[in-house]
Design a protein around this motif. Structure first.
Motif, PDB file in Angstrom:
ATOM      1  N   GLY A 152       0.786  -1.227   0.000  1.00  0.00           N
ATOM      2  CA  GLY A 152       0.000   0.000   0.000  1.00  0.00           C
ATOM      3  C   GLY A 152       0.815   1.273   0.000  1.00  0.00           C
ATOM      4  O   GLY A 152       0.265   2.363   0.194  1.00  0.00           O
ATOM      5  N   TYR A 153       2.124   1.168  -0.231  1.00  0.00           N
ATOM      6  CA  TYR A 153       2.993   2.343  -0.206  1.00  0.00           C
ATOM      7  C   TYR A 153       3.570   2.626  -1.597  1.00  0.00           C
ATOM      8  O   TYR A 153       3.445   1.821  -2.515  1.00  0.00           O
ATOM      9  N   SER A 154       4.227   3.753  -1.717  1.00  0.00           N
ATOM     10  CA  SER A 154       4.868   4.114  -2.978  1.00  0.00           C
ATOM     11  C   SER A 154       6.252   3.474  -3.071  1.00  0.00           C
ATOM     12  O   SER A 154       6.926   3.247  -2.065  1.00  0.00           O
ATOM     13  N   ALA A 155       6.665   3.228  -4.313  1.00  0.00           N
ATOM     14  CA  ALA A 155       8.004   2.707  -4.562  1.00  0.00           C
ATOM     15  C   ALA A 155       9.066   3.802  -4.462  1.00  0.00           C
ATOM     16  O   ALA A 155      10.263   3.505  -4.498  1.00  0.00           O
ATOM     17  N   GLY A 156       8.641   5.051  -4.325  1.00  0.00           N
ATOM     18  CA  GLY A 156       9.573   6.168  -4.231  1.00  0.00           C
ATOM     19  C   GLY A 156      10.050   6.413  -2.816  1.00  0.00           C
ATOM     20  O   GLY A 156      10.661   5.553  -2.186  1.00  0.00           O
ATOM     21  N   PHE A 194       9.377   3.855   0.051  1.00  0.00           N
ATOM     22  CA  PHE A 194      10.236   2.680   0.130  1.00  0.00           C
ATOM     23  C   PHE A 194      11.418   2.919   1.057  1.00  0.00           C
ATOM     24  O   PHE A 194      11.881   2.006   1.750  1.00  0.00           O
ATOM     25  N   GLU A 195      11.897   4.151   1.085  1.00  0.00           N
ATOM     26  CA  GLU A 195      13.066   4.498   1.890  1.00  0.00           C
ATOM     27  C   GLU A 195      12.715   4.958   3.303  1.00  0.00           C
ATOM     28  O   GLU A 195      13.577   4.939   4.180  1.00  0.00           O
ATOM     29  N   SER A 196      11.478   5.379   3.513  1.00  0.00           N
ATOM     30  CA  SER A 196      11.137   6.041   4.776  1.00  0.00           C
ATOM     31  C   SER A 196      10.045   5.347   5.578  1.00  0.00           C
ATOM     32  O   SER A 196       9.775   5.732   6.712  1.00  0.00           O
ATOM     33  N   LYS A 197       9.414   4.323   5.011  1.00  0.00           N
ATOM     34  CA  LYS A 197       8.411   3.535   5.733  1.00  0.00           C
ATOM     35  C   LYS A 197       8.855   2.080   5.696  1.00  0.00           C
ATOM     36  O   LYS A 197       8.592   1.339   4.754  1.00  0.00           O
TER      37      LYS A 197
END
Length: 354
Positions: A92-96, A99-102
């Motif tokens: 449910g998250y972005s690949a941008g 991906f680095e912050s969650k």
């Protein structure tokens, strides 16, 4: 111009392809922050998840391990080229930036592995840590999930492989030495560039190349089989460093040298183009064209056997460079399989005494 957080790889947070609705960024707000000299610091969030399994079957002829294991989902290292970014969309998250912050944290990983090993149906076979995201990303220093997994592998005498871009693995040298003495471990340090300015842009929260080569040397000196992987080779970005990285690998005791070529699957193509616009606008078109040369005119190739090596004249040239590098620096020694015969389930060592 949008404010860019220092230490992040992605320049944006693209829409998740699996979500029907998305929230557009307030561009006026970001512009205000930039003009006022403020910055929007995107802190890293660590989200606990409780999966039911931790060992994944690998159905790919490209990979030498039949199973993988990932204690984390998402990776704070922020490597812009990482093929695993797309997997964050399934959560449910972005690949941008997401991906680095969650980062999803699997605190029960060691317990799940123990349960797997205790199953009478489990047949011991090498398991790779991690395969998807780095098992030694920064939060591992505090949580020690990877260390707990290695302790389980040692207890059960089960073979395990490690691939990482972080020198933090030296913290676990005590366990790695014991595993190595039983022929139960292989370590690969992924080293993409010797150029520190490039590393800060390309993979911003990884260890420096110097620290990674120091880890190679320390592991080798302590009898832990260690190799170097140059992954990925990116045309006109790090492709000129093949021989230099090979020389450093040999000087520090690496057993083998491996490589992959860059492939921009899914939304990573968009993220990488944005990265080029930010850092190398003058060579953007040339880099993208050369990547397409590796993959039959596309930025990505998902076919087994060709996706990691590429095809065509340029891919053959890169492959030949590695053949020469391995031969020149003696990085093509025999590959000795890990031992699967020592495996024992909980309590078996005590029972064997009677």
């Amino acid at each position: 111009m949008l404010d860019q957080n220092h230490g992040r790889g992605a320049q944006s947070n693209p829409q998740n392809q699996f979500l029907a609705q998305g929230v557009e960024a307030d561009l006026e707000f970001y512009e205000h922050l930039h003009l006022s000299g403020d910055s929007l610091k995107q802190k890293t969030s660590y989200l606990k998840v409780t999966p039911k399994t931790i060992v994944n079957k690998v159905n790919s002829p490209d990979l030498p391990f039949p199973y993988s294991m990932n204690p984390y989902q998402g990776c704070e290292h922020g490597c812009i080229y990482c093929y695993a970014r797309n997997s964050h969309e399934y959560w449910g998250y972005s690949a941008g930036r997401d991906f680095e912050s969650k980062i999803l944290v699997k605190n029960n990983a060691a317990a799940l592995l123990r349960k797997k090993f205790d199953s009478k149906n489990w047949v011991p076979a090498p398991i790779m840590l991690s395969g998807n995201t780095d098992c030694y990303q920064p939060i591992e220093r505090k949580l020690k999930i990877t260390r707990s997994i290695l302790q389980v592998c040692l207890e059960y005498r089960h073979p395990v492989g490690l691939i990482t871009k972080n020198a933090m693995l030296l913290r676990d040298l005590d366990i790695l030495k014991e595993l190595a003495a039983l022929n139960l471990v292989r370590v690969v340090l992924s080293i993409t560039t010797l150029n520190e300015k490039l590393r800060e842009k390309l993979e911003p929260r990884t260890s420096t190349a110097g620290l990674r080569f120091n880890a190679v040397r320390r592991l080798s000196e302590n009898g832990v089989p260690v190799s170097v992987m140059m992954a990925p080779v990116i045309p006109n970005i790090n492709s000129s460093e093949i021989m230099k990285i090979a020389e450093k690998a040999a000087d520090n005791g690496a057993k083998h040298l491996y490589h992959t070529v860059v492939r921009l699957n899914g939304v990573i193509g968009q993220l990488f183009e944005e990265w080029l616009d930010e850092h190398y606008p003058d060579r953007k078109e040339k880099v993208l064209h050369q990547i397409e040369e590796l993959h039959g005119g596309q930025l990505n190739d998902s076919r087994f056997s060709t996706r990691m090596r590429g095809e065509g004249e340029y891919a053959d040239h890169i492959a030949q460079m590695f053949v020469m590098a391995r031969k020149k620096y003696k990085l093509d020694g025999p590959r000795i399989p890990m031992d699967t015969t020592l495996f024992r389930r909980a309590g078996e060592s005590q029972l064997s005494l009677f």
